[in-house]
Design a protein around this motif. Sequence first.
Motif, PDB file in Angstrom:
ATOM      1  N   VAL A 272      43.188  21.410  25.814  1.00  0.00           N
ATOM      2  CA  VAL A 272      41.779  21.787  25.715  1.00  0.00           C
ATOM      3  C   VAL A 272      41.695  23.247  25.288  1.00  0.00           C
ATOM      4  CG1 VAL A 272      39.611  22.055  26.968  1.00  0.00           C
ATOM      5  CG2 VAL A 272      41.147  20.174  27.544  1.00  0.00           C
ATOM      6  N   ALA A 273      40.916  23.513  24.237  1.00  0.00           N
ATOM      7  CA  ALA A 273      40.671  24.882  23.777  1.00  0.00           C
ATOM      8  C   ALA A 273      39.218  24.963  23.333  1.00  0.00           C
ATOM      9  CB  ALA A 273      41.605  25.251  22.636  1.00  0.00           C
ATOM     10  N   GLY A 274      38.396  25.673  24.101  1.00  0.00           N
ATOM     11  CA  GLY A 274      36.975  25.761  23.767  1.00  0.00           C
ATOM     12  C   GLY A 274      36.335  24.392  23.815  1.00  0.00           C
ATOM     13  N   GLU A 275      35.717  23.993  22.719  1.00  0.00           N
ATOM     14  CA  GLU A 275      35.061  22.693  22.657  1.00  0.00           C
ATOM     15  C   GLU A 275      35.965  21.603  22.098  1.00  0.00           C
ATOM     16  OE1 GLU A 275      31.296  22.895  20.725  1.00  0.00           O
ATOM     17  OE2 GLU A 275      30.655  24.628  21.876  1.00  0.00           O
ATOM     18  N   GLN A 276      37.193  21.941  21.759  1.00  0.00           N
ATOM     19  CA  GLN A 276      38.130  20.992  21.162  1.00  0.00           C
ATOM     20  C   GLN A 276      39.070  20.435  22.227  1.00  0.00           C
ATOM     21  OE1 GLN A 276      41.719  21.764  20.469  1.00  0.00           O
ATOM     22  NE2 GLN A 276      42.006  19.768  19.556  1.00  0.00           N
TER      23      GLN A 276
END
Length: 136
Positions: free
Chosen positions: A79-83
């Motif tokens: 998970v990274a930010g909204e991705q």
Amino acid sequence: MPVVVPGNPADMATVTVQPRPTPEERADTSAEIELDEHLSVFASTIEDWVTPRQSWEFTLHEGHDFGRTNNVEGRVLFVAGEQTSTVRFRLDQLDAVDDFTDELVLRLEEQDGISKAVRLTANGFDVEFHHILTFT
């Protein structure tokens, strides 16, 4: 006629995994599944690599073939930010798990020097469906 191999059976580890989403009557009950020792080592290696990295998660789930040894699926989540990215695999598909500190390489279904590979790094992961193994 079945072949009988003399001697003691190979060591088996038992892992506790999350149940499959179905059937509902088992949704809250963890399952204990016998796992070949080398698959247990693979799962531990993945867990050890993922644990100190905040963006990563690794979970084990009961596979679809109820009551069978090695019936375990792994899920790696990034998970990274909204991705969000996820890769799922059966542990018995793994041929090797290589920890290179900055990256973790999962090799699956190797045959004749060609495998599927998942390369996990700090920024996400790459999936190769036709990874040619080279040794130098």
